[in-house]
Write a protein that holds these residues in place. Structure first.
Motif, PDB file in Angstrom:
ATOM      1  N   ALA A  85      -5.778   2.848  -0.608  1.00  0.00           N
ATOM      2  CA  ALA A  85      -4.518   1.707  -0.761  1.00  0.00           C
ATOM      3  C   ALA A  85      -3.954   1.600  -1.950  1.00  0.00           C
ATOM      4  O   ALA A  85      -2.770   1.683  -1.953  1.00  0.00           O
ATOM      5  N   GLY A  86      -4.575   1.895  -3.017  1.00  0.00           N
ATOM      6  CA  GLY A  86      -4.398   1.613  -4.199  1.00  0.00           C
ATOM      7  C   GLY A  86      -3.367   2.769  -4.773  1.00  0.00           C
ATOM      8  O   GLY A  86      -2.429   2.747  -5.326  1.00  0.00           O
ATOM      9  N   GLU A  87      -3.700   4.110  -4.288  1.00  0.00           N
ATOM     10  CA  GLU A  87      -2.934   5.183  -4.602  1.00  0.00           C
ATOM     11  C   GLU A  87      -1.537   5.046  -4.010  1.00  0.00           C
ATOM     12  O   GLU A  87      -0.501   5.286  -4.581  1.00  0.00           O
ATOM     13  N   ALA A  90       0.467   2.578  -5.739  1.00  0.00           N
ATOM     14  CA  ALA A  90       0.860   3.181  -7.182  1.00  0.00           C
ATOM     15  C   ALA A  90       2.164   4.077  -6.740  1.00  0.00           C
ATOM     16  O   ALA A  90       3.238   4.343  -7.615  1.00  0.00           O
ATOM     17  N   LEU A  91       1.993   4.779  -5.767  1.00  0.00           N
ATOM     18  CA  LEU A  91       3.214   5.758  -5.329  1.00  0.00           C
ATOM     19  C   LEU A  91       4.475   4.893  -5.006  1.00  0.00           C
ATOM     20  O   LEU A  91       5.595   5.326  -5.457  1.00  0.00           O
ATOM     21  N   GLY A  92       4.212   3.852  -4.329  1.00  0.00           N
ATOM     22  CA  GLY A  92       5.229   3.058  -3.712  1.00  0.00           C
ATOM     23  C   GLY A  92       6.049   2.324  -5.062  1.00  0.00           C
ATOM     24  O   GLY A  92       7.335   2.156  -5.199  1.00  0.00           O
ATOM     25  N   LEU A  93       5.140   2.114  -5.982  1.00  0.00           N
ATOM     26  CA  LEU A  93       5.940   1.370  -7.291  1.00  0.00           C
ATOM     27  C   LEU A  93       6.292   2.104  -8.257  1.00  0.00           C
ATOM     28  O   LEU A  93       6.965   1.873  -9.294  1.00  0.00           O
ATOM     29  N   GLY A  94       6.258   3.445  -7.858  1.00  0.00           N
ATOM     30  CA  GLY A  94       6.853   4.549  -8.885  1.00  0.00           C
ATOM     31  C   GLY A  94       5.985   4.872 -10.016  1.00  0.00           C
ATOM     32  O   GLY A  94       6.379   5.340 -10.916  1.00  0.00           O
ATOM     33  N   MET A  95       4.532   4.475 -10.056  1.00  0.00           N
ATOM     34  CA  MET A  95       3.807   4.518 -11.145  1.00  0.00           C
ATOM     35  C   MET A  95       2.973   6.095 -11.090  1.00  0.00           C
ATOM     36  O   MET A  95       2.464   6.534 -11.916  1.00  0.00           O
ATOM     37  N   GLU A  96       3.220   6.649  -9.907  1.00  0.00           N
ATOM     38  CA  GLU A  96       2.690   8.090  -9.860  1.00  0.00           C
ATOM     39  C   GLU A  96       3.530   8.977  -9.106  1.00  0.00           C
ATOM     40  O   GLU A  96       4.614   8.542  -8.270  1.00  0.00           O
ATOM     41  N   ARG A  97       3.368  10.070  -9.311  1.00  0.00           N
ATOM     42  CA  ARG A  97       4.496  10.995  -8.603  1.00  0.00           C
ATOM     43  C   ARG A  97       3.967  11.862  -7.598  1.00  0.00           C
ATOM     44  O   ARG A  97       2.762  12.128  -7.769  1.00  0.00           O
ATOM     45  N   PHE A  98       4.630  12.246  -6.474  1.00  0.00           N
ATOM     46  CA  PHE A  98       3.833  13.035  -5.241  1.00  0.00           C
ATOM     47  C   PHE A  98       4.061  14.306  -5.707  1.00  0.00           C
ATOM     48  O   PHE A  98       5.244  14.684  -5.769  1.00  0.00           O
ATOM     49  N   THR A  99       2.898  15.092  -5.677  1.00  0.00           N
ATOM     50  CA  THR A  99       2.867  16.318  -6.019  1.00  0.00           C
ATOM     51  C   THR A  99       1.985  17.090  -4.856  1.00  0.00           C
ATOM     52  O   THR A  99       1.005  16.413  -4.245  1.00  0.00           O
ATOM     53  N   PRO A 100       2.146  18.494  -4.543  1.00  0.00           N
ATOM     54  CA  PRO A 100       1.197  18.972  -3.570  1.00  0.00           C
ATOM     55  C   PRO A 100      -0.105  19.004  -4.091  1.00  0.00           C
ATOM     56  O   PRO A 100      -0.524  18.823  -5.133  1.00  0.00           O
ATOM     57  N   MET A 101      -0.806  18.664  -3.118  1.00  0.00           N
ATOM     58  CA  MET A 101      -2.503  18.365  -3.459  1.00  0.00           C
ATOM     59  C   MET A 101      -3.300  19.769  -3.369  1.00  0.00           C
ATOM     60  O   MET A 101      -2.828  20.699  -2.536  1.00  0.00           O
ATOM     61  N   VAL A 102      -4.036  19.851  -4.245  1.00  0.00           N
ATOM     62  CA  VAL A 102      -4.976  21.252  -4.282  1.00  0.00           C
ATOM     63  C   VAL A 102      -6.314  21.064  -3.462  1.00  0.00           C
ATOM     64  O   VAL A 102      -6.953  19.941  -3.490  1.00  0.00           O
ATOM     65  N   ALA A 103      -6.721  22.047  -2.539  1.00  0.00           N
ATOM     66  CA  ALA A 103      -7.593  21.907  -1.755  1.00  0.00           C
ATOM     67  C   ALA A 103      -8.885  22.274  -2.676  1.00  0.00           C
ATOM     68  O   ALA A 103      -8.894  22.893  -3.536  1.00  0.00           O
ATOM     69  N   LEU A 104      -9.856  21.338  -2.227  1.00  0.00           N
ATOM     70  CA  LEU A 104     -11.010  21.146  -3.148  1.00  0.00           C
ATOM     71  C   LEU A 104     -12.215  22.143  -2.212  1.00  0.00           C
ATOM     72  O   LEU A 104     -12.558  21.978  -0.893  1.00  0.00           O
ATOM     73  N   ASN A 218      -1.018   1.676 -13.548  1.00  0.00           N
ATOM     74  CA  ASN A 218      -2.149   2.162 -12.585  1.00  0.00           C
ATOM     75  C   ASN A 218      -3.329   1.363 -12.659  1.00  0.00           C
ATOM     76  O   ASN A 218      -4.189   0.998 -11.790  1.00  0.00           O
ATOM     77  N   ARG A 219      -3.665   1.124 -14.038  1.00  0.00           N
ATOM     78  CA  ARG A 219      -4.947   0.175 -14.031  1.00  0.00           C
ATOM     79  C   ARG A 219      -4.734  -1.140 -13.614  1.00  0.00           C
ATOM     80  O   ARG A 219      -5.659  -1.733 -13.208  1.00  0.00           O
ATOM     81  N   LEU A 220      -3.564  -1.750 -13.989  1.00  0.00           N
ATOM     82  CA  LEU A 220      -3.222  -3.112 -13.160  1.00  0.00           C
ATOM     83  C   LEU A 220      -3.321  -3.107 -11.706  1.00  0.00           C
ATOM     84  O   LEU A 220      -3.846  -3.964 -11.112  1.00  0.00           O
ATOM     85  N   VAL A 221      -2.953  -1.834 -11.213  1.00  0.00           N
ATOM     86  CA  VAL A 221      -3.029  -1.799  -9.704  1.00  0.00           C
ATOM     87  C   VAL A 221      -4.488  -1.761  -9.190  1.00  0.00           C
ATOM     88  O   VAL A 221      -5.040  -2.282  -8.137  1.00  0.00           O
ATOM     89  N   SER A 222      -5.387  -1.043 -10.022  1.00  0.00           N
ATOM     90  CA  SER A 222      -6.658  -1.004  -9.703  1.00  0.00           C
ATOM     91  C   SER A 222      -7.308  -2.410  -9.904  1.00  0.00           C
ATOM     92  O   SER A 222      -8.345  -2.797  -9.022  1.00  0.00           O
ATOM     93  N   ALA A 223      -6.967  -3.162 -10.903  1.00  0.00           N
ATOM     94  CA  ALA A 223      -7.318  -4.589 -10.878  1.00  0.00           C
ATOM     95  C   ALA A 223      -7.015  -5.326  -9.784  1.00  0.00           C
ATOM     96  O   ALA A 223      -7.771  -6.265  -9.404  1.00  0.00           O
TER      97      ALA A 223
END
Length: 250
Positions: A85-87, A90-104, A218-223
């Motif tokens: 939910a935090g991620e 953060a995406l919705g607030l523009g604090m992170e950019r959406f990039t293709p995810m790497v398979a683990l 991002n830290r404030l979102v985590s808080a």
């Protein structure tokens, strides 16, 4: 008085070993296997320290309870959902950019499970387990929650130069985890939240590298997410818990 002296001596021993591990992994020798080895040593040392304090091993720090497995799993899943939910926030607030995810790969996931569980448990013993033995007297519920949150924040000595946003984030994390430990009378509740958040953070950072645009934001979102977790923990129906292990007389 003898028990309190042993509590202090045991705390100082684990604190030194834990901080040596954190210093190596954070500042002096990232990637050196000695850092994780010392973290494991801190966790293993907690058992003889607990035996020395009152003969109960890990139970001395609140690692007990009839419902411990369900408590651990429930809090773990709650923290993972909170991390997702935090991620999303953060995406919705523009604090992170959406990039293709790497398979683990499976080995990477397994390593993350272990490498987040050990330090989460070791730190919970250090910053919440020792204080849990002093409750319900003299700290009381909010004295314990605030005291353990402050101790958790101060325990991150290698992050003191990361800025106020990091200290605020750590304090809010500590509030949620401390409240879980006290409310359920078991350190396993705090371990579940702590481990779930750390594992989610580890896997997401590996699968989604370079996504963060605003570190402080991002830290404030985590808080904020952890303040919501705090409210959820306080409202969570509580099973009849086993009380924290009482200090031995003497």
């Amino acid at each position: 008085m003898r028990t309190h002296a042993r509590l202090l001596a045991g705390f100082l021993l684990l604190f030194v070993v834990y901080q040596a591990s954190e210093g190596l992994q954070t500042v002096y020798a990232p990637g050196n296997p000695l850092g994780p080895a010392l973290m494991l040593a801190a966790l293993l040392l907690a058992w003889p320290v607990g035996r020395w304090i009152d003969g109960s091993g890990y139970r001395a720090f609140g690692l007990h309870g009839r419902h411990w497995a369900g408590l651990l799993l429930g809090m773990f899943l709650l923290a993972v959902l909170a991390k997702l939910a935090g991620e999303a926030l953060a995406l919705g607030l523009g604090m992170e950019r959406f990039t293709p995810m790497v398979a683990l790969a499976a080995p990477a996931v397994a390593l993350a499970v272990v490498s987040t569980f050990v330090p989460s448990l070791a730190e919970d013993i250090l910053t919440r387990g020792f204080l849990l033995r002093l409750t319900p007297r003299p700290l009381g519920p909010w004295g314990y929650v605030l005291g353990s949150a402050l101790l958790y924040t101060l325990n991150h000595v290698w992050r003191f130069d990361w800025g106020l946003s990091e200290q605020l984030r750590l304090f809010c994390l500590g509030l949620a985890y401390g409240a879980a430990a006290y409310r359920f009378g078991s350190l396993w509740a705090a371990v579940g939240l702590h481990w779930g958040w750390n594992l989610g953070n580890s896997l997401l950072s590996q699968a989604w590298p370079g996504a963060v645009l605003e570190v402080a934001g991002n830290r404030l979102v985590s808080a904020a997410v952890h303040l919501v977790l705090l409210a959820i923990v306080l409202a969570w129906p509580r099973p009849a818990p086993s009380p924290p292990a009482a200090p031995a007389a003497g």
